[in-house]
Design a protein around this motif. Structure first.
Motif, PDB file in Angstrom:
ATOM      1  N   ALA A  94      11.539 -22.160  -2.604  1.00  0.00           N
ATOM      2  CA  ALA A  94      12.514 -21.115  -2.950  1.00  0.00           C
ATOM      3  C   ALA A  94      11.940 -20.177  -4.009  1.00  0.00           C
ATOM      4  O   ALA A  94      12.188 -18.958  -3.978  1.00  0.00           O
ATOM      5  N   THR A  95      11.177 -20.740  -4.947  1.00  0.00           N
ATOM      6  CA  THR A  95      10.497 -19.901  -5.940  1.00  0.00           C
ATOM      7  C   THR A  95       9.493 -18.986  -5.263  1.00  0.00           C
ATOM      8  O   THR A  95       9.360 -17.808  -5.625  1.00  0.00           O
ATOM      9  N   SER A  96       8.791 -19.492  -4.258  1.00  0.00           N
ATOM     10  CA  SER A  96       7.837 -18.665  -3.511  1.00  0.00           C
ATOM     11  C   SER A  96       8.552 -17.546  -2.771  1.00  0.00           C
ATOM     12  O   SER A  96       8.037 -16.432  -2.673  1.00  0.00           O
ATOM     13  N   VAL A  97       9.746 -17.841  -2.247  1.00  0.00           N
ATOM     14  CA  VAL A  97      10.539 -16.794  -1.591  1.00  0.00           C
ATOM     15  C   VAL A  97      10.874 -15.689  -2.585  1.00  0.00           C
ATOM     16  O   VAL A  97      10.738 -14.497  -2.290  1.00  0.00           O
ATOM     17  N   ALA A  98      11.307 -16.079  -3.785  1.00  0.00           N
ATOM     18  CA  ALA A  98      11.645 -15.089  -4.814  1.00  0.00           C
ATOM     19  C   ALA A  98      10.434 -14.235  -5.169  1.00  0.00           C
ATOM     20  O   ALA A  98      10.543 -13.015  -5.337  1.00  0.00           O
ATOM     21  N   GLU A  99       9.270 -14.866  -5.291  1.00  0.00           N
ATOM     22  CA  GLU A  99       8.049 -14.129  -5.624  1.00  0.00           C
ATOM     23  C   GLU A  99       7.685 -13.149  -4.515  1.00  0.00           C
ATOM     24  O   GLU A  99       7.264 -12.020  -4.777  1.00  0.00           O
ATOM     25  N   LEU A 100       7.869 -13.578  -3.274  1.00  0.00           N
ATOM     26  CA  LEU A 100       7.562 -12.698  -2.149  1.00  0.00           C
ATOM     27  C   LEU A 100       8.534 -11.523  -2.098  1.00  0.00           C
ATOM     28  O   LEU A 100       8.130 -10.373  -1.856  1.00  0.00           O
ATOM     29  N   LEU A 101       9.807 -11.783  -2.333  1.00  0.00           N
ATOM     30  CA  LEU A 101      10.789 -10.699  -2.366  1.00  0.00           C
ATOM     31  C   LEU A 101      10.470  -9.709  -3.473  1.00  0.00           C
ATOM     32  O   LEU A 101      10.656  -8.496  -3.313  1.00  0.00           O
ATOM     33  N   GLU A 102       9.981 -10.205  -4.607  1.00  0.00           N
ATOM     34  CA  GLU A 102       9.616  -9.315  -5.710  1.00  0.00           C
ATOM     35  C   GLU A 102       8.439  -8.431  -5.302  1.00  0.00           C
ATOM     36  O   GLU A 102       8.419  -7.226  -5.604  1.00  0.00           O
ATOM     37  N   LEU A 103       7.461  -8.997  -4.616  1.00  0.00           N
ATOM     38  CA  LEU A 103       6.343  -8.185  -4.123  1.00  0.00           C
ATOM     39  C   LEU A 103       6.839  -7.118  -3.156  1.00  0.00           C
ATOM     40  O   LEU A 103       6.400  -5.965  -3.203  1.00  0.00           O
ATOM     41  N   ARG A 104       7.758  -7.498  -2.274  1.00  0.00           N
ATOM     42  CA  ARG A 104       8.304  -6.529  -1.333  1.00  0.00           C
ATOM     43  C   ARG A 104       9.057  -5.420  -2.068  1.00  0.00           C
ATOM     44  O   ARG A 104       9.020  -4.262  -1.679  1.00  0.00           O
ATOM     45  N   ARG A 105       9.757  -5.803  -3.155  1.00  0.00           N
ATOM     46  CA  ARG A 105      10.485  -4.793  -3.937  1.00  0.00           C
ATOM     47  C   ARG A 105       9.515  -3.798  -4.573  1.00  0.00           C
ATOM     48  O   ARG A 105       9.742  -2.585  -4.552  1.00  0.00           O
ATOM     49  N   LEU A 106       8.408  -4.300  -5.122  1.00  0.00           N
ATOM     50  CA  LEU A 106       7.413  -3.435  -5.738  1.00  0.00           C
ATOM     51  C   LEU A 106       6.750  -2.542  -4.694  1.00  0.00           C
ATOM     52  O   LEU A 106       6.466  -1.368  -4.946  1.00  0.00           O
ATOM     53  N   ASP A 107       6.499  -3.108  -3.515  1.00  0.00           N
ATOM     54  CA  ASP A 107       5.922  -2.308  -2.435  1.00  0.00           C
ATOM     55  C   ASP A 107       6.860  -1.157  -2.068  1.00  0.00           C
ATOM     56  O   ASP A 107       6.436  -0.017  -1.898  1.00  0.00           O
ATOM     57  N   ALA A 108       8.151  -1.487  -1.941  1.00  0.00           N
ATOM     58  CA  ALA A 108       9.123  -0.460  -1.565  1.00  0.00           C
ATOM     59  C   ALA A 108       9.218   0.621  -2.636  1.00  0.00           C
ATOM     60  O   ALA A 108       9.347   1.805  -2.341  1.00  0.00           O
ATOM     61  N   ALA A 109       9.148   0.214  -3.908  1.00  0.00           N
ATOM     62  CA  ALA A 109       9.211   1.185  -5.004  1.00  0.00           C
ATOM     63  C   ALA A 109       8.027   2.137  -4.958  1.00  0.00           C
ATOM     64  O   ALA A 109       8.120   3.288  -5.391  1.00  0.00           O
ATOM     65  N   ALA A 110       6.895   1.670  -4.447  1.00  0.00           N
ATOM     66  CA  ALA A 110       5.710   2.516  -4.322  1.00  0.00           C
ATOM     67  C   ALA A 110       5.688   3.266  -2.997  1.00  0.00           C
ATOM     68  O   ALA A 110       4.708   3.931  -2.677  1.00  0.00           O
ATOM     69  N   GLY A 111       6.784   3.162  -2.207  1.00  0.00           N
ATOM     70  CA  GLY A 111       6.836   3.847  -0.926  1.00  0.00           C
ATOM     71  C   GLY A 111       6.032   3.148   0.151  1.00  0.00           C
ATOM     72  O   GLY A 111       5.611   3.777   1.126  1.00  0.00           O
ATOM     73  N   LEU A 112       5.830   1.846   0.006  1.00  0.00           N
ATOM     74  CA  LEU A 112       4.985   1.105   0.937  1.00  0.00           C
ATOM     75  C   LEU A 112       5.806   0.105   1.730  1.00  0.00           C
ATOM     76  O   LEU A 112       6.801  -0.424   1.253  1.00  0.00           O
ATOM     77  N   HIS A 113       5.373  -0.137   2.950  1.00  0.00           N
ATOM     78  CA  HIS A 113       5.962  -1.186   3.774  1.00  0.00           C
ATOM     79  C   HIS A 113       5.064  -2.413   3.689  1.00  0.00           C
ATOM     80  O   HIS A 113       3.849  -2.295   3.541  1.00  0.00           O
ATOM     81  N   ALA A 114       5.655  -3.591   3.765  1.00  0.00           N
ATOM     82  CA  ALA A 114       4.879  -4.818   3.608  1.00  0.00           C
ATOM     83  C   ALA A 114       3.688  -4.867   4.567  1.00  0.00           C
ATOM     84  O   ALA A 114       2.584  -5.236   4.193  1.00  0.00           O
ATOM     85  N   ARG A 115       3.928  -4.490   5.816  1.00  0.00           N
ATOM     86  CA  ARG A 115       2.837  -4.512   6.792  1.00  0.00           C
ATOM     87  C   ARG A 115       1.775  -3.478   6.424  1.00  0.00           C
ATOM     88  O   ARG A 115       0.574  -3.687   6.608  1.00  0.00           O
ATOM     89  N   GLN A 116       2.219  -2.328   5.892  1.00  0.00           N
ATOM     90  CA  GLN A 116       1.279  -1.289   5.462  1.00  0.00           C
ATOM     91  C   GLN A 116       0.397  -1.810   4.324  1.00  0.00           C
ATOM     92  O   GLN A 116      -0.805  -1.574   4.304  1.00  0.00           O
ATOM     93  N   VAL A 117       1.003  -2.518   3.378  1.00  0.00           N
ATOM     94  CA  VAL A 117       0.233  -3.071   2.262  1.00  0.00           C
ATOM     95  C   VAL A 117      -0.826  -4.032   2.780  1.00  0.00           C
ATOM     96  O   VAL A 117      -1.989  -3.982   2.365  1.00  0.00           O
TER      97      VAL A 117
END
Length: 464
Positions: free
Chosen positions: A163-186
């Motif tokens: 569950a902690t890993s899920v939270a960390e992954l969601l945080e990465l996705r949030r940062l990607d979105a803030a930079a205008g990036l899609h997870a697959r694009q990253v």
């Protein structure tokens, strides 16, 4: 799915409004399936030997299945959601700790739940909360079984870790979105960028830093470009967001630092004292031996435990004197840093390297950073330069920032100078050093070398 009004529902979280705001800031509700999240649900199902695992995000009136493995009635549901009232995970969210129910039929909270009484026939549940960056639960990672069962303690601990890993992954996705990036694009572009770094496709361009009274180049700011094999020469905006999101900004920054130091050291040795040409008398006897270089350092680089060694290695490999290197730090890169970064910067300064506070005046804590880091250089952001002459208020703001830097003993450099009027106004305000398209755009290393060799880089000042 029917819900009985007599069935108990999970109480709202004590800070429900804040929790919902936090959840929505991640922008993952109603998102497309994510292979990385699916891998975590499969790992949870395998670790607890359960037929079904779910990542549920508990919204105001529903639970959203961000990922689901097993239990066809749920995983094949087109909407990927269910009412909050039937959510086991809503109870996990409220409690903010792992919840284990070995027999749902024997628990008054769940005996009448539609997932228990309906065709799903769920009998056992174990869930661990997914805690977001601000300490509030977003949802839960859970496993379900159609058989009553005891979940081993080690399995529940594993579920909590996942569950902690899920939270960390969601945080990465949030940062990607803030930079205008899609997870697959990253993922795709970070692989390409990694290959580009390994293949030494990064090149450095240089923008001169000019002494206003003499017109002489005092130094150069190093600016990275990517010589992409298919897309041509790319500006930083095209790849730095991916570098930051993926962590590749660390090896990228290390390579740029070494390239810039090495190149400027070569110029200092190759042009020790050019005489002649169009140079003024003040510059005629001064070659490139006094040239210095400024290199940007990101927050990610600053936080690396070996940042001091990276800077020292670049100086040793290049042969550039420490006094000829300036490291530029933005207020954004310094935000949130602690004692480790303070110690590292103090060590770097003790080596003789100068520190510059870039984009000065644009952050919310400019004065605090002046006090904390005591930079040798402050760079007035281009927005204040552009506003010069627009109003007395704008002029007062620019002059106040310049005066503050000068009174603190800092060298003040103005960025983004594009007109002679701006250069003259800055000179009258006490600024002696500037850079911008008025003097030169960023140029390739070959172009800079040609200008130095022709001795046309040192000319009379345009300022009167």
């Amino acid at each position: 799915m029917n819900w009985s009004p007599t069935m108990p529902t999970a109480p709202l979280h004590p800070r429900e409004d804040e929790r919902l705001a936090s959840l929505r800031s991640y922008h993952v509700l109603d998102a497309a399936p994510d292979a990385a999240l699916d891998a975590l649900t499969m790992a949870a199902a395998g670790a607890l030997r359960a037929p079904t695992a779910l990542i549920t995000l508990v919204d105001e009136d529903r639970q959203w299945f961000a990922s689901a493995s097993g239990l066809e009635v749920i995983t094949k549901r087109a909407t990927r959601q269910a009412p909050r009232e039937v959510s086991f995970c809503a109870w996990t969210v409220t409690g903010e700790e792992p919840l284990v129910v070995t027999d749902l039929c024997a628990d008054a909270r769940f005996a009448d739940n539609a997932l228990v009484t309906g065709p799903e026939h769920v009998r056992a549940y174990a869930g661990a909360p997914i805690i977001g960056r601000d300490g509030l639960p977003l949802g839960a990672l859970c496993v379900l079984d159609r058989q009553t069962r005891n979940f081993e303690e080690v399995g529940v601990r594993t579920l909590n870790a996942l569950a902690t890993s899920v939270a960390e992954l969601l945080e990465l996705r949030r940062l990607d979105a803030a930079a205008g990036l899609h997870a697959r694009q990253v993922l795709t572009e970070s692989h390409q960028l990694r290959s580009g770094i390994d293949a030494e496709q990064l090149v450095v361009h240089y923008q001169p830093v000019v002494n206003l009274p003499t017109g002489r180049w005092e130094g150069l700011e190093a600016l990275v470009r990517w010589k992409h094999p298919q897309r041509g020469l790319l500006a930083p905006a095209a790849f730095l967001p991916v570098a930051e999101a993926s962590g590749l900004v660390v090896p990228l920054g290390r390579q740029v630092l070494t390239l810039a130091c090495t190149q400027v050291a070569l110029w200092r040795d190759a042009f020790p004292g050019v005489v002649g040409g169009a140079a003024t008398a003040a510059c005629a006897t001064a070659g490139a031996e006094g040239l210095h270089v400024a290199v940007n350092l990101s927050g990610r680089q600053l936080s690396e435990p070996d940042v001091v060694d990276i800077v020292a290695d670049a100086l040793i490999v290049s042969g550039l004197p420490a006094s000829a290197l300036t490291l530029e730090l933005t207020e954004t890169s310094l935000a949130g840093t602690g004692a480790q970064v303070d110690t590292a910067l103090a060590t770097i300064r003790a080596m003789g390297v100068r520190l510059a506070l870039d984009d000065f005046g644009t952050g919310y804590a400019s004065h605090a950073y002046l006090q904390r880091f005591q930079p040798d250089v402050v760079k007035i952001d281009r927005c204040f330069v552009t506003a010069l002459g627009r109003s007395s208020r704008d002029d007062l703001l620019a002059s106040s920032l310049i005066d503050l830097g000068l009174r603190l003993g800092c060298e003040v450099i103005a960025e983004g100078v594009e007109t002679l009027e701006q250069a003259e106004a800055l000179s009258h305000l006490g600024v002696c050093t500037a850079q911008g398209f008025l003097f030169s755009p960023p140029r390739s290393g070959a172009d800079i070398a040609a200008v130095i060799a022709e001795n046309t880089w040192c000319r009379e000042s345009m300022i009167r």
